[in-house]
Design an enzyme around this catalytic site. Structure first.
Site, mmCIF file in Angstrom:
data_model
loop_
_atom_site.group_PDB
_atom_site.id
_atom_site.type_symbol
_atom_site.label_atom_id
_atom_site.label_comp_id
_atom_site.label_asym_id
_atom_site.label_seq_id
_atom_site.Cartn_x
_atom_site.Cartn_y
_atom_site.Cartn_z
ATOM 1 C CE LYS A 121 -1.425 2.169 3.496
ATOM 2 N NZ LYS A 121 -1.988 2.602 4.793
ATOM 3 C CG ASP A 139 -7.077 2.486 2.109
ATOM 4 O OD1 ASP A 139 -7.958 2.004 1.361
ATOM 5 O OD2 ASP A 139 -7.172 3.632 2.585
#
Length: 216
Positions: A121, A139
């Site tokens: 991420k 996320d």
């Protein structure tokens, strides 16, 4: 409707709903974004933006932050939560940038993954926002919303990322990332999604499944 058609319909509707969808972390250099994303774990972007002002006032560049002891960093970033582990990662990361990359953040995904505290991420967020490289950073919001509405059918972050990439052209990957985050924060929350005001409720796979279950 195919997954690709659904993806572009979602983009169309969410762009109208969230015309301001963009990165909400304040930064003017890639290394600052790297630090902020680490601090944002289990913390709001708004709080991070306040805390880093003091951090950068004391340590204005990579070299200064690399020279700082983790305990000194922790004393500043503690309000973001998980202060000890975040300070340790930031310290180690900045030292590597200083010693190996001449105070620059590498523009390579695999190189970023080798930095302390950096996962898929974070690497994708930095590549996308700091360097303009097409990427979808998955996320908790992107994972939840994309799997709820049927853009992805995956049990983990990496598979969700791959499915979203397959459904979209690279030039809109970053846009979709921000749109799904905004929608997850403002409407499609984890515990109490506001389906009655959701602009993509009519296309939501999970909502349709619930309706059919009640009818059955």
């Amino acid at each position: 409707m195919t997954t690709q058609e659904l993806a572009y319909e979602v983009i169309s509707r969410l762009k109208k709903e969230y015309p301001d969808a963009d990165c909400t972390l304040d930064y003017d250099d890639a290394w600052k974004l790297l630090v902020s994303v680490r601090l944002a774990a289990q913390c709001t972007d708004a709080r991070v933006n306040v805390v880093v002002q003091d951090l950068y006032a004391k340590y204005p560049d990579v070299a200064a932050l690399a020279a700082a002891e983790p305990e000194a960093i922790e004393a500043i970033v503690r309000p973001c939560g998980l202060g000890k582990s975040k300070a340790r990662d930031i310290s180690a990361c900045m030292r590597i940038l200083h010693e190996q990359y001449h105070d620059k953040v590498p523009e390579d995904f695999n190189a970023l993954l080798k930095l302390p505290g950096v996962g898929r991420k974070t690497a994708n967020v930095v590549l996308s926002n700091a360097f303009g490289v097409p990427a979808i950073a998955v996320d908790t919001h992107v994972f939840r919303v994309s799997n709820r509405i049927g853009l992805a059918h995956a049990g983990n972050v990496e598979e969700t990322e791959k499915q979203l990439q397959k459904a979209l052209d690279p030039e809109v990957w970053s846009m979709m990332h921000h749109l799904l985050i905004f929608h997850g924060r403002r409407c499609c929350s984890a515990r109490s999604p506001q389906c009655e005001r959701c602009v993509i409720a009519g296309e939501c796979e999970q909502r349709e499944e619930k309706k059919n279950a009640k009818v059955g």
